[in-house]
Design an enzyme around this catalytic site. Structure first.
Site, PDB file in Angstrom:
ATOM      1  N   TYR A 134      35.632  32.447 -48.264  1.00  0.00           N
ATOM      2  CA  TYR A 134      36.030  30.729 -47.872  1.00  0.00           C
ATOM      3  C   TYR A 134      35.728  30.028 -48.861  1.00  0.00           C
ATOM      4  O   TYR A 134      35.314  30.069 -49.983  1.00  0.00           O
ATOM      5  CB  TYR A 134      35.081  30.207 -46.277  1.00  0.00           C
ATOM      6  CG  TYR A 134      36.101  28.987 -46.209  1.00  0.00           C
ATOM      7  CD1 TYR A 134      37.392  28.578 -45.619  1.00  0.00           C
ATOM      8  CD2 TYR A 134      35.987  27.694 -46.846  1.00  0.00           C
ATOM      9  CE1 TYR A 134      37.518  26.992 -45.027  1.00  0.00           C
ATOM     10  CE2 TYR A 134      36.523  26.346 -46.938  1.00  0.00           C
ATOM     11  CZ  TYR A 134      36.990  26.680 -45.942  1.00  0.00           C
ATOM     12  OH  TYR A 134      37.731  25.397 -46.205  1.00  0.00           O
ATOM     13  N   GLU A 173      43.556  25.947 -48.979  1.00  0.00           N
ATOM     14  CA  GLU A 173      42.584  26.565 -48.142  1.00  0.00           C
ATOM     15  C   GLU A 173      43.318  28.101 -47.977  1.00  0.00           C
ATOM     16  O   GLU A 173      43.979  28.172 -47.610  1.00  0.00           O
ATOM     17  CB  GLU A 173      42.382  25.746 -46.884  1.00  0.00           C
ATOM     18  CG  GLU A 173      41.106  26.783 -46.328  1.00  0.00           C
ATOM     19  CD  GLU A 173      41.284  26.261 -44.546  1.00  0.00           C
ATOM     20  OE1 GLU A 173      40.426  25.297 -44.142  1.00  0.00           O
ATOM     21  OE2 GLU A 173      42.539  26.353 -43.843  1.00  0.00           O
TER      22      GLU A 173
END
Lengths: 290, 386
Positions: free
Chosen positions: B109, B197
């Site tokens: 992530y 993101e």
């Protein structure tokens, strides 16, 4: 006494000849604010509202010695204008303009902190010391010289708090709108410190709203550093999560920054929270017996 | 402003970040050619909407033949995809991204946001990718790193190496990651991002880092200096009333109650909604007419509020600062006349010339309740909405 501004503050207006700046400068002068001139690049040498216009802050500083600046320039030019004032040694900068890009503010904030300059805003109604000086767009008539210090992230909500404290006869020492942007020049804590040290201020009203953790941080600060009573109201109790409510700041992300969080933290730290927008004044009255 | 995944990946590619070979299609029949152009024998097909949680909702599939890609596109194009992040109506799918298939060894992530506390752009990384990052933050915070970047210095190599440790990258991958981090920061600054993101950032079976998703938000205040980004705006992903309002510089958010609200100032608008709720009612919307409540804006605002069939009563709450309340009152009357408002309207005027404003309203031949006290005005609106 008051905070940040009084009748001796020498104010220079950046973007002086624009329509908004003209309207609000006229009202400020009428209120008694000591506006010493203005800046509009390309219009140096002219006279506007009876005050001299300069091309640069450098010339203004040499000629009329301002110590505060009020900014009305369009958002794309605010970074430039704030930095011009900061680098010229202006101690207090108030930026009214809304819509300043967040990344511009990251750079600006870093620089004004390095220079130890107070920046209020952007995207704010400005500040006023009733009876002395008005650097902003708030309606003068609702204010009254008095004992309550008001800090708020929102324009019209500030007016609401002002009106209620005027109606009940308390009046205000100074009122500061810090603005609703993600990166404000001054925080609640910066202004709380000033009100705590101001002898005229007997109690402080802090008007917050959902989003971010500024109110939670302020609550913690109040618990440890503020001896005066603090009354608070938080707007956005009914706002749904993840929706942006007009102010760039007023968004609840990932369940953080909800009104419920803020209210419980404030109460835990000894702040008197008004349940409802209409009860700010009456909550003040309950806390300090007039 | 949000971007679609494919638009985000176009930006990634411009900044030298590793993304898959892909094509965007708007017509189902183009899927076959897209698959052939990309090559290979397996493709990932992804419905493009401004919402996460697409995989679980059936909006992402792995297909083995171009025919399956066509039928996926046929199934979704023109339909609405409902995920846990959308409302019950879902988001319109008007494009499908077809990508070559990536063999995944690890899912990581990586994101970046403007952090209010540190007043920096902060990169957030975790070895736990492909999942709900809020869960990771709650249950195992030690697996997440927050690295603030100085706005003037930019991202440095040591910061990449620091994040790489938490992502558990090997030496080769760390070398690949260092320019990636610098380029992502460059992208963030140059394109005025407010959020970026990559979930998941993957390590392929070949051991290389690869961006499998792209979520990008742009700072709306900066769109004026991002003409290329402005072109990417997709109004079909927004509530039609909200985008109509935005066009008129009004800030509107639709809610599920029946009391329409028109207020000047975002804070006061939220405060008004709260007051309605406090007295037992339900706001139908948030609407900020802005600092200057002119007749034109008030008219537009009425039109948008009344477009919502649930609205049973309208509460107008204006704190006249610089604008005089008598002018606002005249604006409200003219707007009501022009729009032809059939339902009750409660008006609360406060501030500059408020008494004069109320007088004008009470003399009008229209059904208006003029109440200067906000509490009483809200109570009245709640009563009328029942």
């Amino acid at each position: 006494m008051s905070i940040l501004v009084n009748k001796d503050t020498r104010v220079i207006v950046q973007g002086f000849t624009g329509s908004q700046a003209t309207l609000h400068s006229e009202q400020a002068i009428e209120y008694g604010t000591n506006i010493v001139g203005g800046i509009t690049p390309g219009k140096g040498g002219q006279t506007h509202l009876g005050k001299p216009v300069f091309d640069t802050m450098d010339e203004a500083v040499k000629s009329v010695q301002p110590n505060a600046s009020l900014i009305f320039v369009p958002a794309p030019f605010c970074k430039d204008s704030i930095l011009e004032a900061a680098e010229s040694g202006i101690e207090l900068i108030v930026c009214i303009t809304e819509g300043v890009p967040t990344l511009d503010m990251l750079d600006v904030k870093k620089r004004v902190d390095e220079l130890d300059i107070t920046l209020i805003g952007p995207n704010c109604p400005g500040l006023i010391t009733p009876g002395e000086a008005k650097l902003g767009i708030m309606p003068a008539s609702i204010h009254m010289q008095g004992s309550i210090g008001i800090i708020s992230r929102s324009g019209t909500l500030t007016y609401e708090a002002v009106k209620q404290t005027t109606d009940l006869g308390f009046g205000q020492s100074s009122c500061v709108g810090i603005g609703g942007d993600p990166i404000p020049g001054s925080s609640f804590i910066d202004i709380l410190k000033l009100f705590e040290n101001d002898p005229q201020t007997e109690a402080i009203v802090m008007v917050g709203e959902i989003g971010g953790t500024a109110e939670e941080d302020a609550a913690e600060f109040i618990k440890n550093n503020v001896s005066k009573p603090v009354i608070s109201y938080i707007a956005g109790q009914t706002a749904p999560a993840g929706k942006r409510m007009g102010h760039a700041g007023a968004i609840i992300a990932g369940g953080k920054g909800t009104a419920a969080d803020k209210i419980s933290k404030l109460k835990e730290c000894g702040v008197h929270v008004a349940d409802n927008l209409t009860e700010i004044g009456s909550t003040v009255a309950k806390v300090i017996k007039k | 402003m949000n971007l679609h995944e494919f638009q985000g990946k176009e930006l990634f590619a411009q900044y030298g970040l590793p993304v898959s070979n892909s094509k965007v299609i708007y017509e189902a029949e183009d899927a076959q050619k897209a698959c052939r152009d990309i090559g290979g024998s397996k493709w990932v097909v992804k419905a493009q909407v401004h919402a996460g949680g697409r995989g679980k909702a059936g909006g992402v599939e792995l297909v083995d033949t171009p025919e399956d890609a066509i039928s996926f596109a046929k199934k979704w194009l023109g339909k609405r995809l409902v995920t846990y992040q959308t409302d019950e109506k879902g988001q319109l799918v008007n494009s499908v991204l077809i990508e070559e298939c990536t063999d995944i060894a690890e899912e990581l992530y990586l994101s970046a946001v403007v952090d209010r506390d540190s007043q920096r752009v902060v990169f957030i990384g975790s070895s736990e990718g492909g999942v709900n990052i809020e869960e990771v933050a709650k249950n195992s915070p030690e697996k997440i790193i927050y690295e603030p970047i100085d706005p003037l210095c930019g991202a440095q190599g040591f910061q990449a190496r620091k994040i790489a440790k938490v992502l558990k990258l090997n030496n080769e991958q760390t070398k690949q990651f260092t320019p990636m981090l610098k380029n992502l920061m460059k992208l963030f600054i140059e394109k005025d991002l407010s959020l970026l993101e990559i979930n998941p950032l993957v390590i392929t079976s070949g051991g290389l880092l690869h961006c499998l998703d792209a979520k990008i938000n742009i700072d709306s205040n900066a769109i004026y200096r991002q003409p290329e980004i402005a072109e990417m705006h997709d109004p079909s992903q927004e509530d039609p009333r909200e985008s109509e309002a935005a066009k008129n510089d009004l800030s509107y958010v639709s809610l599920d109650g029946n009391i329409g609200c028109m207020v000047n100032g975002a804070g006061l608008a939220m405060g008004t909604m709260d007051t309605i709720k406090y007295f037992g009612g339900n706001p139908a919307n948030f609407l900020d007419v802005g600092g200057t409540a002119t007749q034109e804006r008030v008219t537009k605002a009425f039109k948008i509020i009344l477009d919502d069939p649930e609205v049973k009563v309208v509460l107008v709450n204006i704190f006249g600062g610089i604008v005089r309340c008598d002018l606002i009152a005249e604006g409200v009357l003219a707007a009501i006349e022009e729009v032809g408002v059939e339902i009750p309207v409660v008006v609360r005027l406060e501030g500059n010339n408020a008494d004069l404003g109320s007088e004008i309203l009470s003399k009008a031949n229209i059904k208006i309740e003029s109440i200067n006290n906000l509490g009483d005005a809200a109570k009245k609106a709640v009563e009328l909405a029942k």
